[in-house]
Design a protein around this motif. Structure first.
Motif, PDB file in Angstrom:
ATOM      1  N   ASP A  26      -1.941   1.534 188.706  1.00  0.00           N
ATOM      2  CA  ASP A  26      -1.784   1.497 189.878  1.00  0.00           C
ATOM      3  C   ASP A  26      -2.916   1.743 190.529  1.00  0.00           C
ATOM      4  N   ARG A  81      -3.269  -3.182 192.406  1.00  0.00           N
ATOM      5  CA  ARG A  81      -2.442  -3.295 193.609  1.00  0.00           C
ATOM      6  C   ARG A  81      -2.946  -4.450 194.341  1.00  0.00           C
ATOM      7  N   ASP A 101      -0.060  -8.988 201.244  1.00  0.00           N
ATOM      8  CA  ASP A 101       0.190  -9.324 199.725  1.00  0.00           C
ATOM      9  C   ASP A 101      -0.302  -7.919 198.833  1.00  0.00           C
ATOM     10  N   ARG A 161      -4.441  -7.170 193.353  1.00  0.00           N
ATOM     11  CA  ARG A 161      -4.402  -8.431 192.189  1.00  0.00           C
ATOM     12  C   ARG A 161      -5.516  -9.218 192.384  1.00  0.00           C
ATOM     13  N   GLU A 221      -0.055  -4.051 197.203  1.00  0.00           N
ATOM     14  CA  GLU A 221       1.159  -3.320 196.958  1.00  0.00           C
ATOM     15  C   GLU A 221       0.558  -1.865 197.172  1.00  0.00           C
TER      16      GLU A 221
END
Length: 165
Positions: free
Chosen positions: A149, A154, A49, A156, A51
């Motif tokens: 970023d 990323r 999950d 979360r 990013e």
């Protein structure tokens, strides 16, 4: 009934923190970054999950296929929040043994000292542990913590919208 889980074991937490710090550039990272990468060390499947920034995701997605040896989590965000006290205790224990710098910890950074990594702890690491710690310490922990970023955004796992950028 008493159930053991390494996530709540201070000694296992010290082991994880030292392994992650040994693999981080300059052997240091922000305290909140340590909290996040420690969660991924315990539960690597959660990397699915995440990013990933460009160029960092291939290996991360491979590691995301690694099942947790410990358990699964209903809410990773809640778990990270609940673990904050334990992470403070782990950091204080490391500072007390002279393995991280107490002054840096006051400023929100976890920084290794020049004191030797306890060899008996290093021998406890499996090859899976070292591969995972190497990736988390050298790749994820190097992502800036703050901003849209940043590592918090990323993953979360922590609030980032009100971070100074």
């Amino acid at each position: 009934m008493l159930v053991y889980h390494p996530a709540f074991d201070v000694y296992h937490g010290v082991f994880r923190a030292l392994l992650l710090l040994e693999n981080a550039p300059n052997k240091s990272m922000p305290f909140d970054a340590l909290r996040i990468v420690d969660l991924y060390f315990l539960f690597p499947y959660l990397l699915a999950d995440f990013e990933f920034p460009r160029g960092a995701g291939r290996r991360g997605r491979q590691l995301a296929g690694t099942r947790s040896r410990f358990n699964t989590l209903p809410s990773p965000k809640t778990f990270v929040s609940q673990m904050q006290g334990l992470h403070k205790l782990i950091s204080a224990a490391l500072a007390g043994r002279g393995l991280i710098q107490a002054d840096a910890l006051k400023d929100g950074n976890v920084e290794r000292t020049d004191n030797a990594f306890p060899e008996e702890l290093l021998r406890q690491a499996t090859s899976e542990d070292t591969v995972l710690a190497a990736y988390l310490g050298s790749t994820l922990a190097t992502i800036p913590l703050l901003g849209k970023d940043g590592l918090k955004a990323r993953s979360r796992l922590m609030e980032f919208r009100y971070d100074p950028t």
